[in-house]
Motif scaffolding. Structure first.
Motif, short mmCIF file in Angstrom:
data_model
loop_
_atom_site.label_atom_id
_atom_site.label_comp_id
_atom_site.label_asym_id
_atom_site.label_seq_id
_atom_site.Cartn_x
_atom_site.Cartn_y
_atom_site.Cartn_z
N LEU A 27 0.98 -1.17 0.05
CA LEU A 27 0.10 -0.01 0.15
C LEU A 27 0.98 1.18 -0.02
N ILE A 28 1.84 1.42 0.75
CA ILE A 28 2.80 2.34 0.70
C ILE A 28 3.66 2.56 -0.54
N GLN A 29 3.94 1.38 -1.09
CA GLN A 29 4.74 1.68 -2.54
C GLN A 29 3.48 1.88 -3.64
N ALA A 30 2.40 1.54 -3.71
CA ALA A 30 1.31 1.89 -4.75
C ALA A 30 -0.09 1.73 -4.22
N GLN A 31 -0.71 2.69 -4.21
CA GLN A 31 -2.18 2.79 -4.26
C GLN A 31 -3.06 2.65 -5.23
N ASN A 32 -3.45 1.50 -5.50
CA ASN A 32 -4.28 0.91 -6.48
C ASN A 32 -5.58 0.13 -6.07
N TRP A 33 -6.26 -0.44 -6.99
CA TRP A 33 -7.55 -1.18 -6.59
C TRP A 33 -7.03 -2.36 -5.69
N TYR A 34 -5.91 -2.92 -5.83
CA TYR A 34 -5.68 -4.00 -5.34
C TYR A 34 -5.25 -3.74 -3.84
N THR A 35 -4.20 -2.76 -3.82
CA THR A 35 -3.60 -2.57 -2.56
C THR A 35 -4.69 -1.97 -1.57
N ILE A 36 -5.36 -1.09 -1.96
CA ILE A 36 -6.41 -0.46 -1.00
C ILE A 36 -7.65 -1.42 -0.65
N SER A 37 -8.07 -2.26 -1.72
CA SER A 37 -9.25 -3.24 -1.18
C SER A 37 -8.57 -4.37 -0.42
N THR B 187 -11.70 -15.64 1.26
CA THR B 187 -11.98 -16.23 -0.28
C THR B 187 -11.78 -15.10 -1.29
N ILE B 188 -12.37 -13.93 -0.92
CA ILE B 188 -12.46 -12.78 -2.00
C ILE B 188 -11.09 -12.33 -1.99
N LEU B 189 -10.33 -12.50 -0.91
CA LEU B 189 -9.00 -11.82 -0.84
C LEU B 189 -7.89 -12.69 -1.57
N ILE B 190 -8.13 -14.16 -1.76
CA ILE B 190 -7.15 -14.83 -2.65
C ILE B 190 -7.64 -14.48 -4.20
N ILE B 191 -8.87 -14.51 -4.44
CA ILE B 191 -9.28 -14.28 -5.57
C ILE B 191 -8.79 -12.93 -6.42
N LEU B 192 -8.88 -11.85 -5.34
CA LEU B 192 -8.21 -10.58 -5.70
C LEU B 192 -6.63 -10.68 -5.94
N SER B 193 -6.20 -11.44 -5.17
CA SER B 193 -4.51 -11.74 -5.19
C SER B 193 -4.33 -12.51 -6.54
N VAL B 194 -4.76 -13.38 -6.77
CA VAL B 194 -4.70 -14.31 -7.99
C VAL B 194 -5.03 -13.23 -9.13
N ILE B 195 -6.00 -12.62 -9.30
CA ILE B 195 -6.10 -11.59 -10.33
C ILE B 195 -4.89 -10.64 -10.54
N PHE B 196 -4.39 -9.82 -9.29
CA PHE B 196 -3.59 -8.95 -9.32
C PHE B 196 -2.22 -9.64 -9.67
N PHE B 197 -1.81 -10.67 -9.28
CA PHE B 197 -0.62 -11.23 -9.57
C PHE B 197 -0.70 -11.66 -11.15
N THR B 198 -1.77 -12.36 -11.66
CA THR B 198 -1.73 -12.69 -13.23
C THR B 198 -1.71 -11.50 -14.15
N GLN B 199 -2.10 -10.45 -13.51
CA GLN B 199 -2.21 -9.25 -14.26
C GLN B 199 -0.58 -8.44 -14.45
N ASN B 200 0.05 -8.82 -13.46
CA ASN B 200 1.37 -8.23 -13.24
C ASN B 200 2.54 -9.07 -13.59
N HIS B 201 2.19 -10.55 -13.61
CA HIS B 201 3.39 -11.27 -13.70
C HIS B 201 3.39 -12.21 -14.77
N ILE B 202 2.30 -12.31 -15.33
CA ILE B 202 2.12 -13.72 -16.42
C ILE B 202 1.93 -13.10 -17.74
#
Length: 140
Positions: free
Chosen positions: A67-77, A125-140
């Motif tokens: 959150l300190i590094q970047a304020q975006n939909w993922y870090t805030i939610s 469960t919502i948190l892991i879904i958000l984490s998977v979405i964020f990770f795949t958007q940024n690293h795959i």
């Protein structure tokens, strides 16, 4: 290992743990007599804390750093969800576990653990879904 991957692994670990708690551990409490539950619960909470507390502390630490590094939909939610999880854990669930630990009305505490825990199960469960979405958007 990147910070995002480490966070994804921690979120996954807590996701698995909460579903085990919801589907296996809390329902098993009804199969104990009050005396046996009291004895088992003391052992269970000590052992479980050794696993869950490092994961929760790591999760909130990494989320804060992200959150300190970047304020975006993922870090805030995800930070909001984690704060809600911590608040519910320490305001609702810790007192319920203390009630069992102190051998107070166990039946009501066990019932409340199972029903109220669906909220945490849904949030992790919502948190892991958000984490998977964020990770795949940024690293795959």
């Amino acid at each position: 290992m990147t910070l995002d991957l480490f966070r994804l692994l921690i979120d996954f670990g807590l996701f698995v743990l909460i579903w085990i708690v919801q589907l296996v551990i809390y329902p098993s409490f009804v199969h104990f007599s009050a005396e046996n539950l009291f004895v088992w619960h003391q052992k269970y909470t000590q052992r479980f804390s050794i696993v869950v507390m490092p994961l929760m502390l790591s999760q909130i630490s990494i989320a804060l750093l992200q959150l300190i590094q970047a304020q975006n939909w993922y870090t805030i939610s995800s930070s909001v969800i984690i704060v809600v999880l911590w608040l519910t854990t320490f305001k609702i669930f810790v007192p319920l576990h203390f009630s069992i630990h102190n051998n107070k009305p166990i039946e009501k505490a066990c019932e409340k653990l199972g029903t109220k825990n669906w909220m945490r199960t849904a949030l992790w469960t919502i948190l892991i879904i958000l984490s998977v979405i964020f990770f795949t958007q940024n690293h795959i």
